[in-house]
Every structure is written in C-alpha cells, then in structure tokens.
Enzyme design. Structure first.
Site, short mmCIF file in Angstrom:
data_model
loop_
_atom_site.label_atom_id
_atom_site.label_comp_id
_atom_site.label_asym_id
_atom_site.label_seq_id
_atom_site.Cartn_x
_atom_site.Cartn_y
_atom_site.Cartn_z
N ARG A 1 -39.55 -3.15 -23.85
CA ARG A 1 -38.82 -4.26 -24.47
C ARG A 1 -39.78 -5.39 -24.80
O ARG A 1 -40.63 -5.75 -23.99
CB ARG A 1 -37.72 -4.77 -23.53
CG ARG A 1 -36.52 -3.84 -23.41
CD ARG A 1 -35.71 -3.82 -24.69
NE ARG A 1 -34.52 -2.96 -24.61
CZ ARG A 1 -34.48 -1.69 -24.99
NH1 ARG A 1 -35.59 -1.11 -25.43
NH2 ARG A 1 -33.36 -1.00 -24.91
N GLU B 1 -37.67 -8.77 -33.59
CA GLU B 1 -37.58 -7.56 -34.40
C GLU B 1 -36.47 -7.71 -35.44
O GLU B 1 -35.42 -8.28 -35.14
CB GLU B 1 -37.28 -6.34 -33.51
CG GLU B 1 -38.37 -6.08 -32.48
CD GLU B 1 -38.07 -4.85 -31.61
OE1 GLU B 1 -37.06 -4.14 -31.88
OE2 GLU B 1 -38.85 -4.61 -30.66
N HIS C 1 -40.69 0.10 -33.22
CA HIS C 1 -39.63 0.41 -32.25
C HIS C 1 -39.09 1.81 -32.53
O HIS C 1 -37.90 2.01 -32.80
CB HIS C 1 -38.51 -0.62 -32.29
CG HIS C 1 -37.70 -0.66 -31.03
ND1 HIS C 1 -37.08 -1.80 -30.57
CD2 HIS C 1 -37.40 0.30 -30.11
CE1 HIS C 1 -36.44 -1.54 -29.44
NE2 HIS C 1 -36.63 -0.26 -29.14
#
Length: 324
Positions: free
Chosen positions: A242, A271, A289
């Site tokens: 994370r 993000e 990601h």
C-alpha cells in the site's frame, strides 16, 4: 437457489469467463464500458434493486454511501483482497455481508514483488531507458553496475499469505530471510526465516526491505525518515502493498542522497497520479499497481466474487466472508 436468477451489479467489466457466467446465472445490466464511480453505482442500485454489488476501488462505499444503499442489497463483494475502499463496520452494521478475494492472487503478487526486487537491484529502469535511447556506446567495467540479488539479506515486514510466498521465492535465490510481524509465525511456517519482534533491530541487517502488510486505518506510514535511516546505506526498498505505508518525501530524499540504492514500487500515495518527483528519479523501477494483473488471477478473483453471491442467495456460508 430460487428459480429467479439473482440480480447483481458490477462496477467494472469483469473478465470474459466471468461475464459469460453472469449472462447465464444472473440478471445484470450490460457491463460498464468504463468503471463506475460511487455516485453512479448508487444511482444504478436504486434503479435496479440488486441483491449484491461487485465493486473495486473505483467505487468506494464509506459513511453516507453505505447509508444510501437500497434495502435490496445484501452483499458487497469486492473483487480485491484490500478493503481500504469499504467501510466494513458500517456495512455489517446494516446487515450487509462483505466478501473479498484472498488466496487466489497470492502467487501473482509475490511474483511481482520478486520482479521489483530484481529490477531495482539490477537497475532495470536505467537499462531500459538506455536501450530505448539507442544505447550507442559500450559500458565500461565499472559503469551502471547493479547489485547481485543471490545471497542477499531480505527483510520482510508483514508475513501473511503474500509475505510468506515472497519468502519462499527468495529462498530460491539463496537469500537470508528476516521478518517483522505483529506475531511470530509457527516455527513450521518459518522455514528458516528469522523473526524480529523489533523492527528497529531488523532494519540495520537488511540489504533489501519488502513491504507486505495492510495500511493502518488511523496510523501513519511505517517507512519514514527515521526507519529509512536505520537501513544500511545502499539498500533497496520494495513496496507492493500500500502506498500509505511509505512517507514519499522521505523516500525521495533517501533515493536522491544515495542512502537507498534504488526502489521498486507498485503502489503510491496518490494513485493513479504518483508524485512527479518519484517519476523523475532514475533509480526507481515502477509498475502501475498491477500485482494481480494476470489473466489467470483476475479471472479467479472475478469467479470467487461470484461464488460469494451464489452462496449468499443459496443461504450457504460465504466462501470468503469479511467479518470485521
């Protein structure tokens, strides 16, 4: 299951196998061409009155969003392991079940973490940039040297399913594995890894540090200027967990100063628009990601989410319930 097919929504188009299953086993609107945000999914839920909604991080459900769900909704099935986008206590308090998709993405996330480790150590981003520019000159014996991965000491913070899978892969590179966790693993699961109750004691011994834990709901980052300073100069940081785990300003300073040799990152605080200062650093290998981004894993995630819907409607225990 009743003769009437269950009505469901999904906030994103799922993989082909899952979409075919929806056509056969469920009643649902056409798949969205672009991910639906929270407002759009709530509007559609009131119009369609589904028993379950399949969501991803594109459509977080928190606070007032949970209160706004129609009474028809009995399950929120997130097509992810992470729950950062859901107010789970509020959903459960409303009597709405929650499910996620653990296990099926463990291997692909661990594979990506190993890719980040190798790429960061071996300067993959810089080599790729050089080649895209045409190369043009042979490298000297001491030019653009990376670091060998084999035999290095890998520190892992968080040894759940993915952390343990990374440790197994690291052993294939003859790495010495250390780990810090809320509690020590059963010795049968350690497989030679060394437990450190104190993170501060482990960090000075790590050539490479890899993060595999959830972000604390109310806590700050675990990787700060203080913890980075405890790593040996020239070490490598990898984060496939994370973005909130890392103080990115401290990370940038450590990379610019050379205290960190490099970093491998799959996640970021902002993000999908990472800090431009990170993007500009030559010694960072980055992915968007994408830990679970394989056909096999994403298909399995979609199918598991649908399995939870099927179990709910049949009055059976959910395969992967979230209970707290």
């Amino acid at each position: 299951m009743s003769d009437t097919k269950p009505r469901i929504l999904r906030s994103v188009r799922l993989l082909n196998a899952a979409e075919k299953r929806i056509e056969t086993d469920f009643i649902a609107p056409p798949p969205p061409t672009t991910p639906l945000d929270t407002a759009a999914i709530l509007k559609l839920a009131h119009e369609f009155q589904p028993v379950a909604i399949l969501v991803t991080h594109h459509s977080p459900l928190k606070g007032a969003d949970v209160a706004a769900l129609p009474e028809s909704v009995k399950l929120i099935a997130t097509v992810s392991v992470g729950l950062d986008h859901l107010d789970v206590p509020a959903l459960l308090a409303r009597g709405i079940a929650v499910s996620n998709t653990p296990d099926v993405l463990t291997d692909c996330n661990a594979d990506l973490a190993m890719m980040l480790i190798i790429a960061a150590c071996r300067r993959a981003a810089e080599y790729y940039t050089l080649m895209k520019k045409g190369w043009g000159h042979t490298l000297g014996m001491d030019e653009m040297l990376g670091h060998r991965v084999t035999g290095k000491t890998l520190g892992i913070i968080g040894v759940g399913r993915i952390g343990q899978a990374v440790a197994r892969r690291a052993r294939g590179f003859e790495m010495n594995v250390l780990y810090h966790n809320r509690r020590r693993l059963d010795p049968t699961h350690e497989q030679g890894a060394t437990y450190y109750e104190s993170l501060e004691d482990m960090l000075p011994k790590c050539n490479i540090l890899s993060l595999h834990l959830p972000a604390a709901p109310s806590g700050g980052p675990i990787i700060t200027a203080r913890t980075l300073a405890l790593l040996p100069r020239g070490s490598v940081l990898v984060n496939a967990a994370r973005g909130a785990l890392v103080d990115e300003t401290a990370l940038i300073d450590a990379l610019r100063s050379g205290h960190l040799f490099s970093a491998g990152l799959d996640v970021y605080q902002n993000e999908p628009n990472p800090d431009p200062r990170i993007l500009a650093l030559p010694n960072v290998f980055m992915t968007p990601h994408a830990g679970s981004a394989t056909v096999e894993t994403r298909t399995a995630m979609c199918m598991l989410a649908l399995d939870n819907v099927t179990a709910l409607v049949a009055g059976k225990p959910l395969p992967t319930p979230v209970t707290a």
